[in-house]
Enzyme design. Structure first.
Site, mmCIF file in Angstrom:
data_model
loop_
_atom_site.group_PDB
_atom_site.id
_atom_site.type_symbol
_atom_site.label_atom_id
_atom_site.label_comp_id
_atom_site.label_asym_id
_atom_site.label_seq_id
_atom_site.Cartn_x
_atom_site.Cartn_y
_atom_site.Cartn_z
ATOM 1 N N LYS A 1 19.265 58.476 48.197
ATOM 2 C CA LYS A 1 19.385 59.304 49.404
ATOM 3 C C LYS A 1 18.414 60.484 49.417
ATOM 4 O O LYS A 1 18.059 60.983 50.476
ATOM 5 C CB LYS A 1 20.820 59.803 49.574
ATOM 6 C CG LYS A 1 21.777 58.724 50.075
ATOM 7 C CD LYS A 1 23.156 59.312 50.309
ATOM 8 C CE LYS A 1 24.040 58.333 51.061
ATOM 9 N NZ LYS A 1 25.315 58.927 51.468
ATOM 10 N N ASP B 1 25.961 60.792 57.900
ATOM 11 C CA ASP B 1 27.234 61.099 57.229
ATOM 12 C C ASP B 1 27.903 62.293 57.903
ATOM 13 O O ASP B 1 29.117 62.310 58.124
ATOM 14 C CB ASP B 1 27.010 61.417 55.744
ATOM 15 C CG ASP B 1 26.736 60.163 54.929
ATOM 16 O OD1 ASP B 1 27.185 59.079 55.326
ATOM 17 O OD2 ASP B 1 26.051 60.280 53.886
ATOM 18 N N GLY C 1 34.303 70.186 46.169
ATOM 19 C CA GLY C 1 33.160 69.361 45.774
ATOM 20 C C GLY C 1 31.852 69.985 46.207
ATOM 21 O O GLY C 1 31.817 70.811 47.144
ATOM 22 N N ALA C 2 30.790 69.625 45.494
ATOM 23 C CA ALA C 2 29.451 70.126 45.846
ATOM 24 C C ALA C 2 28.415 69.030 45.630
ATOM 25 O O ALA C 2 27.244 69.298 45.407
ATOM 26 C CB ALA C 2 29.122 71.370 45.015
ATOM 27 N N GLY D 1 26.828 65.051 47.023
ATOM 28 C CA GLY D 1 26.129 64.630 48.234
ATOM 29 C C GLY D 1 26.955 64.755 49.501
ATOM 30 O O GLY D 1 26.504 65.306 50.511
ATOM 31 N N LYS E 1 26.724 74.384 41.001
ATOM 32 C CA LYS E 1 26.380 73.517 42.134
ATOM 33 C C LYS E 1 26.992 74.058 43.427
ATOM 34 O O LYS E 1 26.395 73.953 44.508
ATOM 35 C CB LYS E 1 26.834 72.080 41.864
ATOM 36 C CG LYS E 1 25.895 71.370 40.887
ATOM 37 C CD LYS E 1 26.502 70.170 40.243
ATOM 38 C CE LYS E 1 26.463 68.914 41.031
ATOM 39 N NZ LYS E 1 27.045 67.773 40.275
ATOM 40 N N GLY F 1 39.128 59.196 54.877
ATOM 41 C CA GLY F 1 37.697 59.109 55.192
ATOM 42 C C GLY F 1 37.264 57.851 55.923
ATOM 43 O O GLY F 1 36.067 57.635 56.119
#
Ligand code: NAP
Length: 294
Positions: free
Chosen positions: A73, A109, A133-134, A136, A162, A252
């Site tokens: 990506k 996304d 979270g950090a 993608g 991150k 999701g």
């Protein structure tokens, strides 16, 4: 679904490694069939050293568009002739769209998450969001927070550094959004309640379904809404803890679906009607192994 292939059939494809378990061919071939568009979608597992050749080959072969997944990506960006704003801000590309000069990079996304929130009737405008979270997907989620005018964004990550990088980048991108980076277990430092939580870690992903990134019920009592980017299992422990504390929850699946729909719309230059999206969702649930009706 019997696919009719002739000399006019266009090709779209996924570039990634591994690609064996991807759901993208199921979604895109279903959309093409439903809309009567002569298009076939396949998955290519590509070696890292051959990514550039694959993209150049796609151009030579007349491939209409690519999806790009892990681990390409970021690295695919050097193979492109242009980048859409979202992809540039997020620093990752998941969709390539053919142009006269070469392939242009998009990130759908974030569009998938934005549409998920819309359909779940969750507005981020003026709200305090806590992003877990950090990685993608968290970058895409943080970008949505900025675009949707969240007032404040907490980024909690196991590796604090991150989270700091992401918070700094988002504050530069969206100066009016207050951004604050914390380690995952520092959630008690947040003073607010009525939070909207976006779960973008891989904790709780099938088959490791008995864990959540935070398991203290007091955290969940602070939430108005909780969205997990994981779609398997259908209800993660994170969602269950949030629902037990009275928060609205969503998984999701719609993000997966709508990021694909957005890519498909870019390739074929037309909108996919809601009735087709709805049928695609039913198909996807069956593919993932859900009950047909929730
Ligand atoms: P990624 O870039 O690998 O990031 C993984 C994240 O999870 C990082 O923040 C990582 O923290 C954290 N993490 C991993 N193991 C952990 C643990 N044991 N404890 C605490 N934190 C942990 O992955 P990604 O591509 O962003 O994917 C994240 C999630 O989104 C996955 O669950 C994936 O299934 C889901 N996803 C959903 C969709 C969709 O369309 N719905 C699409 C893609 C991905 P560190 O930085 O500390 O390592």
């Amino acid at each position: 679904m019997a696919i009719h292939i002739d000399g006019k059939t266009k090709l779209c494809a996924l570039l990634g490694n591994p690609v064996e378990h991807t759901l993208s061919p199921a979604i895109h071939n279903f959309l093409a069939d439903q809309l009567g568009i002569p298009l076939v979608y396949v998955a290519f597992g590509v070696e890292r050293a051959e990514l550039e050749d694959a993209v150049r080959g796609g151009l030579a072969l007349g491939i209409l568009g690519f999806n790009v997944t892990v681990p390409f990506k970021q690295s695919v960006m050097s193979c492109l002739t242009g980048l859409e704003d979202g992809a540039r801000a997020i620093g990752a590309v998941n969709t390539l769209v053919r142009s006269d000069q070469g392939f242009c990079g998009y990130n759908t996304d974030w569009i998938g998450l934005k549409r998920l929130l819309f359909h779940a009737d969750i507005s981020l405008q003026g709200r305090t969001v806590v992003l877990l979270g950090a990685g993608g997907e968290a970058w895409a989620a943080a970008y949505v927070c900025g675009c949707e005018k969240a007032e404040k964004l907490y980024i909690l990550n196991r590796t604090r550094e991150k989270a700091v990088v992401l918070a700094e980048r988002m504050h530069t991108q969206f100066p009016s959004m207050e951004c604050c980076a914390l380690e995952m277990n520092e959630w008690t430092k947040m003073e607010e309640s009525g939070l909207i939580a976006l779960q973008a870690t891989s904790v709780g992903l099938w088959p490791h379904t008995d864990c959540a990134p935070i398991e203290d019920v007091k955290f969940y009592q602070r939430l108005d809404a909780a969205v997990d980017m994981i779609y398997k299992p259908e209800e993660t422990l994170f969602m269950r803890l949030a629902a037990d504390a009275g928060a609205k929850t969503a998984n999701g699946l719609n993000m997966l679906l709508y990021q694909a729909v957005a890519a498909f719309e870019l390739w074929v230059g037309r909108k996919v009607e809601p009735s087709v999206v709805s049928r695609a969702k039913d198909m996807l649930k069956q593919e993932i192994g859900f009950q047909r009706n929730e």
